[in-house]
Write a protein that holds these residues in place. Sequence first.
Motif, PDB file in Angstrom:
ATOM      1  N   LEU A   1       0.823  -1.208   0.000  1.00  0.00           N
ATOM      2  CA  LEU A   1       0.000   0.000   0.000  1.00  0.00           C
ATOM      3  C   LEU A   1       0.862   1.264   0.000  1.00  0.00           C
ATOM      4  N   ASN A   2       2.019   1.181   0.643  1.00  0.00           N
ATOM      5  CA  ASN A   2       2.889   2.347   0.740  1.00  0.00           C
ATOM      6  C   ASN A   2       3.429   2.781  -0.625  1.00  0.00           C
ATOM      7  N   LYS A   3       3.348   1.884  -1.617  1.00  0.00           N
ATOM      8  CA  LYS A   3       3.841   2.206  -2.954  1.00  0.00           C
ATOM      9  C   LYS A   3       2.768   2.831  -3.841  1.00  0.00           C
ATOM     10  N   LEU A   4       1.521   2.783  -3.396  1.00  0.00           N
ATOM     11  CA  LEU A   4       0.434   3.323  -4.218  1.00  0.00           C
ATOM     12  C   LEU A   4       0.431   4.851  -4.163  1.00  0.00           C
ATOM     13  N   PRO A   5       0.261   5.510  -5.292  1.00  0.00           N
ATOM     14  CA  PRO A   5       0.261   6.981  -5.318  1.00  0.00           C
ATOM     15  C   PRO A   5      -0.810   7.602  -4.424  1.00  0.00           C
ATOM     16  N   ILE A   6      -2.002   6.984  -4.364  1.00  0.00           N
ATOM     17  CA  ILE A   6      -3.081   7.560  -3.562  1.00  0.00           C
ATOM     18  C   ILE A   6      -2.738   7.523  -2.078  1.00  0.00           C
ATOM     19  N   VAL A   7      -2.088   6.433  -1.638  1.00  0.00           N
ATOM     20  CA  VAL A   7      -1.684   6.328  -0.235  1.00  0.00           C
ATOM     21  C   VAL A   7      -0.564   7.322   0.065  1.00  0.00           C
ATOM     22  N   LYS A   8       0.366   7.471  -0.870  1.00  0.00           N
ATOM     23  CA  LYS A   8       1.433   8.458  -0.686  1.00  0.00           C
ATOM     24  C   LYS A   8       0.849   9.860  -0.571  1.00  0.00           C
ATOM     25  N   GLY A   9      -0.218  10.124  -1.326  1.00  0.00           N
ATOM     26  CA  GLY A   9      -0.866  11.427  -1.244  1.00  0.00           C
ATOM     27  C   GLY A   9      -1.500  11.663   0.116  1.00  0.00           C
ATOM     28  N   TRP A  10      -2.137  10.613   0.681  1.00  0.00           N
ATOM     29  CA  TRP A  10      -2.722  10.741   2.020  1.00  0.00           C
ATOM     30  C   TRP A  10      -1.636  11.011   3.065  1.00  0.00           C
ATOM     31  N   LEU A  11      -0.541  10.253   2.977  1.00  0.00           N
ATOM     32  CA  LEU A  11       0.525  10.413   3.966  1.00  0.00           C
ATOM     33  C   LEU A  11       1.197  11.770   3.846  1.00  0.00           C
ATOM     34  N   ALA A  12       1.238  12.311   2.629  1.00  0.00           N
ATOM     35  CA  ALA A  12       1.876  13.616   2.421  1.00  0.00           C
ATOM     36  C   ALA A  12       1.108  14.740   3.124  1.00  0.00           C
ATOM     37  N   LYS A  13      -0.184  14.511   3.362  1.00  0.00           N
ATOM     38  CA  LYS A  13      -1.002  15.528   4.010  1.00  0.00           C
ATOM     39  C   LYS A  13      -0.880  15.503   5.532  1.00  0.00           C
ATOM     40  N   VAL A  14      -0.291  14.447   6.068  1.00  0.00           N
ATOM     41  CA  VAL A  14      -0.113  14.344   7.522  1.00  0.00           C
ATOM     42  C   VAL A  14       1.104  15.164   7.931  1.00  0.00           C
TER      43      VAL A  14
ATOM     44  N   GLY B   1       4.097  -2.028   8.381  1.00  0.00           N
ATOM     45  CA  GLY B   1       4.644  -2.288   7.060  1.00  0.00           C
ATOM     46  C   GLY B   1       4.833  -1.014   6.260  1.00  0.00           C
ATOM     47  N   MET B   2       4.006  -0.015   6.523  1.00  0.00           N
ATOM     48  CA  MET B   2       4.111   1.253   5.823  1.00  0.00           C
ATOM     49  C   MET B   2       5.207   2.143   6.399  1.00  0.00           C
ATOM     50  N   ARG B   3       5.497   1.978   7.707  1.00  0.00           N
ATOM     51  CA  ARG B   3       6.405   2.916   8.367  1.00  0.00           C
ATOM     52  C   ARG B   3       7.698   2.279   8.879  1.00  0.00           C
ATOM     53  N   VAL B   4       7.650   1.017   9.297  1.00  0.00           N
ATOM     54  CA  VAL B   4       8.836   0.371   9.858  1.00  0.00           C
ATOM     55  C   VAL B   4       9.565  -0.389   8.755  1.00  0.00           C
ATOM     56  N   GLN B   5      10.772   0.017   8.446  1.00  0.00           N
ATOM     57  CA  GLN B   5      11.514  -0.592   7.351  1.00  0.00           C
ATOM     58  C   GLN B   5      12.422  -1.734   7.809  1.00  0.00           C
ATOM     59  N   GLU B   6      12.566  -1.911   9.104  1.00  0.00           N
ATOM     60  CA  GLU B   6      13.446  -2.965   9.630  1.00  0.00           C
ATOM     61  C   GLU B   6      12.644  -4.268   9.752  1.00  0.00           C
ATOM     62  N   THR B   7      12.687  -5.087   8.702  1.00  0.00           N
ATOM     63  CA  THR B   7      11.909  -6.324   8.687  1.00  0.00           C
ATOM     64  C   THR B   7      12.288  -7.293   9.808  1.00  0.00           C
ATOM     65  N   PRO B   8      13.586  -7.526  10.083  1.00  0.00           N
ATOM     66  CA  PRO B   8      13.919  -8.438  11.201  1.00  0.00           C
ATOM     67  C   PRO B   8      13.337  -7.962  12.533  1.00  0.00           C
ATOM     68  N   ARG B   9      13.317  -6.656  12.739  1.00  0.00           N
ATOM     69  CA  ARG B   9      12.748  -6.107  13.972  1.00  0.00           C
ATOM     70  C   ARG B   9      11.258  -6.416  14.056  1.00  0.00           C
ATOM     71  N   PHE B  10      10.569  -6.293  12.915  1.00  0.00           N
ATOM     72  CA  PHE B  10       9.140  -6.619  12.899  1.00  0.00           C
ATOM     73  C   PHE B  10       8.917  -8.085  13.222  1.00  0.00           C
ATOM     74  N   HIS B  11       9.712  -8.979  12.634  1.00  0.00           N
ATOM     75  CA  HIS B  11       9.557 -10.411  12.904  1.00  0.00           C
ATOM     76  C   HIS B  11       9.758 -10.710  14.389  1.00  0.00           C
TER      77      HIS B  11
END
Length: 225
Positions: free
Chosen positions: A94-107, A145-155
């Motif tokens: 979802l983080n790669k979709l333009p519409i979602v990026k547009g929503w996050l840009a407004k925050v 998944g949208m904000r935390v880029q450290e996958t091992p940390r998430f696991h």
Amino acid sequence: MFEATQDVLIALWHQDFNALLAPESAILIYVLVTFFIALESSFLPAAPLPCDSVVVLVGTLSAVGVLNPVTAFSLLIIAAAVGSWLAYLQGRWLNKLPIVKGWLAKVPESNMRMVDNLLCRHGLVALFSARFIPCVRSLVPMVMGMRVQETPRFHYFSWLSATLWVGLLAGVGFLLPSLPEPISRFTTMALMAAPIITLCAAIFTFLTWRARHAIRGFKQAMKKN
């Protein structure tokens, strides 16, 4: 086979303990419960599935000998962790979709930094708490998944929180048959009500935070004027 699967599925949905006591139902219970937990942990539309009470029920069935506790508890942990991983992957997509990026840009950037800090510093607490709230169980790993880029940390957060969640609920279910009837009934009712209470508490906390944020913004605007 289809009728047997349907009977077990209906019994799990309605928490019909007596209907699940047949030893020949064990394999179907393993499969369906694993599917339930994985599905509800990974997809938001599956939130109505009664997964918390199912985990407790699995603990009770293990206590009376219908299921093997090691096998049942292990499958529940794997299903919960894998489900969270699927939700995390949805967030990355979802983080790669333009519409979602547009929503996050407004925050506001300050709000996003606060979210990132909370997820990184308190990810385990967030995931563990979310597992008790049906609608949030798949939402929190999706946001991570949208904000935390450290996958091992998430696991690490995902597997540990899944183990704690299953250990707590299934462990209580395992102890229920050995408790006196009044205490067992009260404990069961409390566990059934816990997700609703937790959800209400989360909504109240969010509304309180939004109200304080709005009041703070109003005061700042008044000072500028």
